[in-house]
Motif scaffolding. Structure first.
Motif, PDB file in Angstrom:
ATOM      1  N   SER A   1       0.657  -1.754   0.165  1.00 59.67           N
ATOM      2  CA  SER A   1      -0.069  -0.074  -0.254  1.00 59.67           C
ATOM      3  C   SER A   1       0.894   0.961  -0.108  1.00 59.67           C
ATOM      4  CB  SER A   1      -0.934   0.109   0.735  1.00 59.67           C
ATOM      5  OG  SER A   1      -0.211   0.365   2.218  1.00 59.67           O
ATOM      6  N   PRO A   2       0.310   1.983  -0.535  1.00 61.11           N
ATOM      7  CA  PRO A   2       0.886   3.941   0.044  1.00 61.11           C
ATOM      8  C   PRO A   2       1.627   3.764   0.958  1.00 61.11           C
ATOM      9  CG  PRO A   2      -0.927   4.054  -2.295  1.00 61.11           C
ATOM     10  CD  PRO A   2      -0.921   2.644  -1.769  1.00 61.11           C
ATOM     11  N   ALA A   3       0.464   3.694   1.805  1.00 65.06           N
ATOM     12  CA  ALA A   3       1.006   3.738   3.079  1.00 65.06           C
ATOM     13  C   ALA A   3       2.270   3.091   4.033  1.00 65.06           C
ATOM     14  CB  ALA A   3      -0.430   3.445   4.399  1.00 65.06           C
ATOM     15  N   GLU A   4       2.209   1.931   3.588  1.00 62.71           N
ATOM     16  CA  GLU A   4       3.100   0.865   4.085  1.00 62.71           C
ATOM     17  C   GLU A   4       4.391   1.550   3.409  1.00 62.71           C
ATOM     18  OE1 GLU A   4       3.359  -1.127   6.249  1.00 62.71           O
ATOM     19  OE2 GLU A   4       1.766  -2.494   6.667  1.00 62.71           O
TER      20      GLU A   4
ATOM     21  N   ALA B   1       5.016   4.655   1.816  1.00 68.10           N
ATOM     22  CA  ALA B   1       5.790   5.970   2.892  1.00 68.10           C
ATOM     23  C   ALA B   1       6.395   5.419   3.641  1.00 68.10           C
ATOM     24  CB  ALA B   1       4.610   6.644   2.773  1.00 68.10           C
ATOM     25  N   GLN B   2       5.991   4.930   5.654  1.00 68.76           N
ATOM     26  CA  GLN B   2       6.304   4.583   6.161  1.00 68.76           C
ATOM     27  C   GLN B   2       7.698   4.131   6.200  1.00 68.76           C
ATOM     28  OE1 GLN B   2       5.136   4.934   9.672  1.00 68.76           O
ATOM     29  NE2 GLN B   2       6.840   4.376  10.237  1.00 68.76           N
TER      30      GLN B   2
ATOM     31  N   SER C   1       9.698   7.038   5.373  1.00 69.35           N
ATOM     32  CA  SER C   1       9.792   7.976   6.518  1.00 69.35           C
ATOM     33  C   SER C   1      11.089   7.273   7.048  1.00 69.35           C
ATOM     34  CB  SER C   1       8.711   8.256   7.129  1.00 69.35           C
ATOM     35  OG  SER C   1       8.671   9.184   8.125  1.00 69.35           O
TER      36      SER C   1
ATOM     37  N   HIS D   1       1.975   1.650  -7.226  1.00 73.70           N
ATOM     38  CA  HIS D   1       2.274   2.736  -6.094  1.00 73.70           C
ATOM     39  C   HIS D   1       3.541   2.623  -5.579  1.00 73.70           C
ATOM     40  CE1 HIS D   1      -1.359   0.662  -4.304  1.00 73.70           C
ATOM     41  NE2 HIS D   1      -1.474   1.708  -5.112  1.00 73.70           N
TER      42      HIS D   1
END
Length: 404
Positions: free
Chosen positions: A41-44, A46-47, A50, A97
């Motif tokens: 996922s985009p969230a994973e 991005a995490q 970061s 992604h």
């Protein structure tokens, strides 16, 4: 040549701060905790970006996630069973992604069942350091007597079978258990951790699968994903088999220069490329690493620079992880070939002039021996290797002494 470092995520004993101090320019990582076949996922993503961008005190690290290693190809895709079509769609979605997040290089492998195989994860060297090793006799003892794979003895010479019997007879129960654990060892945080019964079940699903069939399934997979990668500007690079010969009765299709040539010719787009791993390919005496870089270099998108010392002249034989300049591969000749390829790319106006590489594996030395890090990935051993590789790169690229 862009200097990168493999990082297994927050649980890795090598920290972001350590990588900054090592002077690397980028990071090679993956979402090992996401089950194979599922969407990243985009969230994973991005995490993870970061985490890579942040030092322990909260300051900016200046590091970026440059290369994905690996976006796994499921066993269903390799066998074309079960949810394999959905897994391909999920793989393509993950690639989109990753591209949206600015990541352009994706390494993957196509080895059935096990990603890599060693029989000893901390083999003691005469120096007192340790390294990973593949011992053919130990592996035969595991295959024939511990895993008890039907027909296993037929895959070894009579001499190896006899020596494996003697070796197994002298093993303690602890050694048998450790050997089994070593062979099926997984990456830290990986979604899959195999038991012997798991391995037996996977092998049964591959029964009767030929190398030609496995290769055809790889071509089918690449025919789906490589055109999209080309459209997006993403570079895919298949890692070679490790070790590069048949084990456990399973076919191998990415072990030689001819293997790579067949796959690149079958799906002939620039995005369909190679992870040139000098350690994996160097475990075979018939693989010419500097020559492969010269002949296949325009499709080399990622490099693993490490060395192994073969302990026999056989294609299928024992070997151990050597110092980066101490094994069977002429690392100076290989890096010279890489620098020539980069000059060709610069002349051609390509955007991917600087090929990312990482100092793959390393011997455990000094404080590495106390840290008990991921086998093959000690901080000091890899730093020593990176320093040696930097020295070669600097000398060969020097304006008065180099390959100008």
């Amino acid at each position: 040549m862009r200097q990168t470092w493999r990082w297994f995520g927050p649980k890795d004993l090598c920290s972001i701060d350590d990588m900054c101090q090592a002077g690397v320019q980028g990071v090679v990582s993956a979402l090992h905790h996401v089950p194979t076949g599922m969407v990243w996922s985009p969230a994973e993503i991005a995490q993870r970006q970061s985490e890579i961008a942040t030092m322990q005190d909260g300051g900016a690290s200046s590091l970026s996630w440059d290369v994905v290693e690996s976006l796994p190809v499921s066993e269903d895709i390799k066998r074309q069973t079960g949810d394999w079509r959905q897994h391909i769609e999920n793989w393509k979605t993950s690639m989109r992604h990753l591209h949206a997040a600015g990541i352009e290089v994706i390494c993957y492998n196509y080895m059935p069942v096990l990603d890599w195989t060693r029989t000893d994860l901390a083999w003691r060297l005469p120096t007192g350091g340790t390294c990973m090793r593949f011992d053919l006799i130990d592996f035969a003892a595991f295959d024939i007597h511990i895993l008890a794979r039907p027909g296993a003895a037929e895959d070894f010479t009579p001499q190896v079978v006899e020596e494996a019997q003697r070796r197994f007879s002298g093993m303690s129960e602890d050694r048998k258990g450790q050997l089994a654990k070593n062979v099926v060892f997984g990456l830290p945080g990986a979604a899959e951790n195999f038991s012997l019964d798991d391995v037996r079940a996977h092998l049964a699903k591959y029964a009767g699968t030929s190398a030609d069939q496995l290769r055809a399934h790889l071509v089918d997979f690449l025919a789906e994903v490589a055109p999209l990668a080309e459209e997006l500007g993403v570079r895919l690079c298949c890692h070679p088999d490790d070790p590069p010969f048949a084990l456990l009765g399973l076919p191998r299709v990415m072990s030689t220069e001819d293997d790579y040539r067949q796959i690149m010719d079958a799906v002939n787009v620039a995005a369909n490329g190679i992870t040139l791993c000098s350690g994996s390919l160097g475990a075979r005496p018939d693989n010419d690493l500097p020559g492969m870089m010269e002949r296949l270099g325009d499709r080399v998108h990622f490099l693993h620079l490490r060395n192994v010392l073969r302990e026999s002249g056989d294609v299928k034989g024992s070997f151990h992880e050597a110092e980066h300049l101490g094994g069977g591969t002429d690392m100076v000749a290989l890096i010279a070939a890489v620098l020539r390829e980069e000059r060709r790319r610069r002349t051609a106006g390509r955007s991917d002039v600087s090929i990312p590489f990482r100092p793959d594996h390393g011997q455990d030395i000094l404080d590495d021996l106390k840290r008990q890090a991921q086998p093959g990935y000690p901080s000091i051993g890899r730093l020593k290797g990176l320093a040696e590789l930097r020295g070669i790169m600097t000398a060969l690229d020097h304006p008065t002494e180099g390959l100008q």
